[in-house]
Design a protein around this motif. Structure first.
Motif, short mmCIF file in Angstrom:
data_model
loop_
_atom_site.label_atom_id
_atom_site.label_comp_id
_atom_site.label_asym_id
_atom_site.label_seq_id
_atom_site.Cartn_x
_atom_site.Cartn_y
_atom_site.Cartn_z
N ALA A 73 0.83 -1.21 0.00
CA ALA A 73 0.00 0.00 0.00
C ALA A 73 0.87 1.26 0.00
CB ALA A 73 -0.93 -0.01 1.22
N CYS A 74 1.97 1.22 0.73
CA CYS A 74 2.90 2.36 0.74
C CYS A 74 3.55 2.53 -0.63
CB CYS A 74 3.96 2.16 1.81
SG CYS A 74 3.33 2.11 3.50
N SER A 75 3.95 1.42 -1.22
CA SER A 75 4.54 1.46 -2.57
C SER A 75 3.56 2.01 -3.59
CB SER A 75 5.01 0.06 -2.96
OG SER A 75 5.53 0.05 -4.27
N ASP A 76 2.31 1.56 -3.51
CA ASP A 76 1.28 2.04 -4.43
C ASP A 76 1.06 3.55 -4.27
OD1 ASP A 76 0.98 -0.56 -5.32
OD2 ASP A 76 -0.84 -0.94 -4.15
N TRP A 77 1.09 4.00 -3.02
CA TRP A 77 0.91 5.44 -2.78
C TRP A 77 2.06 6.24 -3.39
CZ3 TRP A 77 3.67 9.11 0.14
CH2 TRP A 77 3.03 10.36 0.26
N LEU A 78 3.28 5.75 -3.23
CA LEU A 78 4.43 6.44 -3.81
C LEU A 78 4.33 6.48 -5.34
CD1 LEU A 78 7.25 4.94 -1.57
CD2 LEU A 78 6.56 7.34 -1.64
N GLN A 79 3.76 5.44 -5.93
CA GLN A 79 3.56 5.42 -7.38
C GLN A 79 2.53 6.48 -7.79
OE1 GLN A 79 4.93 3.59 -10.05
NE2 GLN A 79 3.69 5.01 -11.23
N ARG A 80 1.42 6.53 -7.08
CA ARG A 80 0.38 7.51 -7.42
C ARG A 80 0.84 8.93 -7.15
NH1 ARG A 80 -2.69 4.12 -4.16
NH2 ARG A 80 -2.93 5.81 -2.62
N ARG A 81 1.49 9.12 -6.04
CA ARG A 81 1.84 10.49 -5.59
C ARG A 81 3.05 11.05 -6.32
NH1 ARG A 81 3.55 14.77 -4.33
NH2 ARG A 81 3.33 15.88 -2.34
N TYR A 82 4.07 10.23 -6.53
CA TYR A 82 5.34 10.72 -7.07
C TYR A 82 5.76 10.06 -8.38
CZ TYR A 82 5.99 12.60 -2.32
OH TYR A 82 5.85 13.27 -1.13
N ASP A 83 4.94 9.11 -8.87
CA ASP A 83 5.29 8.37 -10.08
C ASP A 83 6.61 7.61 -9.90
OD1 ASP A 83 4.91 7.40 -12.66
OD2 ASP A 83 5.93 9.10 -13.60
N LEU A 84 6.73 6.91 -8.77
CA LEU A 84 7.95 6.18 -8.44
C LEU A 84 7.66 4.68 -8.37
CD1 LEU A 84 9.29 8.38 -5.50
CD2 LEU A 84 10.07 8.43 -7.88
#
Length: 396
Positions: A73-84
């Motif tokens: 869930a943290c990884s998914d958030w970083l993808q959505r928020r920062y495109d990482l």
């Protein structure tokens, strides 16, 4: 007793209590407390439900690494928020809020075995955990002032000999107390120093989701990726406390350099820093939901528009880039006297800026400012604005 404990300084709020001890505000005025940055908005129901629905997890020991679903869930958030693209297996660790993680990380990174004390560079003003963690790890804190107009760290004030002893640099973006956000050029300048001197960067980003306007604050890992850099010796810290109004949940995560994450996990296993399973499931719900974050931002926007709009009639003030603080320049230059008199006559409590900073050869960058945390209700913030205007009209 650990002799290093004697180096610790009183917390800003303890110093504030001492300054206000013999001052009594008017009994007929409602007290408005804007000195502590504790979120007061309601905790979203989706988080409360997830917590209650997983109370059976109290019967189990949690793993220090956290459950796979939370790291994902943290990884998914970083993808959505920062495109990482962040590996949840090796580059993310759940933590019990950014405060404990920032403290513990210093104990992992700092090597005080050499002849010279290792240096940790801290922004000034600063979050006091940076200082205390360094002292208890046997290090030396060097403060870099963050002055107007941009409130960015004045890296040029640090000499080469100090840089050569530097093992860790703290940055806080959005900044506490100014709300200033590091831009890509600011990150490029810091990364250039890192390439030259080889220190670790700890990026405190706990205010990243309270911002004004359309442009979300740039993150450290995002900046490195945009500059085609690896994440070696770079770690970001974030938290749900401000984003999701759950300061009592004590939940956040760190992400970045996989080598540092491995060492940090080993330390945390010994330290006993595992997050309870009900908290982990509540955290998953929080990181997966953005609706409450948008509502939270809108409420802060309303308060800042109202408060700053009113104060501009009498003060030099503007809405910050991000965070929930107004870093108010005091008209008479004496932040302590301003705060004391404001409490005595208007029953509004704010934090003198010098209590958040240390004296340096270049001065105390907090002197002449007060920090106002717009965490109270809209009505209380409106009341505080009215009182501050009255205060100005009466000549402070």
């Amino acid at each position: 007793m650990n002799s290093l404990m004697q180096q610790l300084n009183p917390y800003p709020f303890a110093r504030l209590r001492a300054l206000m001890r013999d001052i009594n505000p008017p009994e007929d005025l409602q007290q408005v407390m804007l000195h502590i940055g504790e979120p007061k908005h309601a905790t979203p129901q989706v988080i409360q439900d997830a917590l209650v629905n997983h109370l059976d997890g109290l019967a189990k020991y949690p793993a220090s690494k956290g459950i796979t679903e939370l790291r994902q869930a943290c990884s998914d958030w970083l993808q959505r928020r920062y495109d990482l693209n962040v590996d949840p297996e090796t580059q993310i660790l759940p933590v019990n809020g950014s405060r404990e993680a920032l403290f513990a990380f210093v104990q992992v990174v700092l090597d005080a075995q050499g002849a010279d004390k290792p240096v940790v560079i801290s922004p000034n003003p600063f979050y006091q955990i940076y200082e205390g963690a360094t002292m208890l790890a046997g290090g030396e804190v060097v403060y870099v002032n963050c002055n107007a107009p941009d409130f960015m760290p004045a890296w040029q004030d640090i000499n080469a000999a100090t840089w050569q002893r530097t093992q860790l640099v703290f940055v806080c973006s959005p900044g506490n107390p100014s709300g200033a956000v590091m831009q890509l050029d600011d990150w490029a300048a810091l990364f250039a120093l890192q390439d030259q001197y080889g220190f670790v960067i700890a990026s405190d980003e706990c205010y990243s989701e309270i911002y004004f306007g359309d442009d979300a604050p740039l993150g450290s890992l995002q900046a490195a990726s945009l500059l085609n850099r690896s994440w070696d010796n770079l770690v970001m810290f974030t938290s749900l406390s401000k984003r999701s109004n759950v300061p009592g949940l004590r939940s956040g995560f760190v992400a970045g350099d996989a080598k540092l994450m491995a060492a940090f996990l080993e330390y945390r296993t010994y330290h006993g820093s595992a997050m309870g399973l009900p908290i982990q499931h509540a955290s998953i719900a929080a990181w997966q939901d953005e609706e409450h974050v948008r509502l939270n931002q809108a409420l802060y926007q309303q308060k800042f528009d109202l408060f700053v709009g009113a104060l501009q009639a009498a003060y030099e003030v503007s809405i910050p880039d991000a965070s929930f603080y107004v870093w108010l320049k005091v008209p008479n230059g004496d932040d302590v006297a301003f705060a004391q008199r404001l409490w005595q006559t208007q029953a509004v409590q704010v934090l003198p800026g010098r209590l958040l900073a240390r004296d340096t050869p270049q001065g105390n960058p907090g002197q002449g400012y007060v920090r106002i945390a717009l965490v109270a209700t809209v009505a209380e913030c409106e009341l505080a604005a009215e009182r501050l205007l009255t205060f100005a009209q009466r000549g402070f």
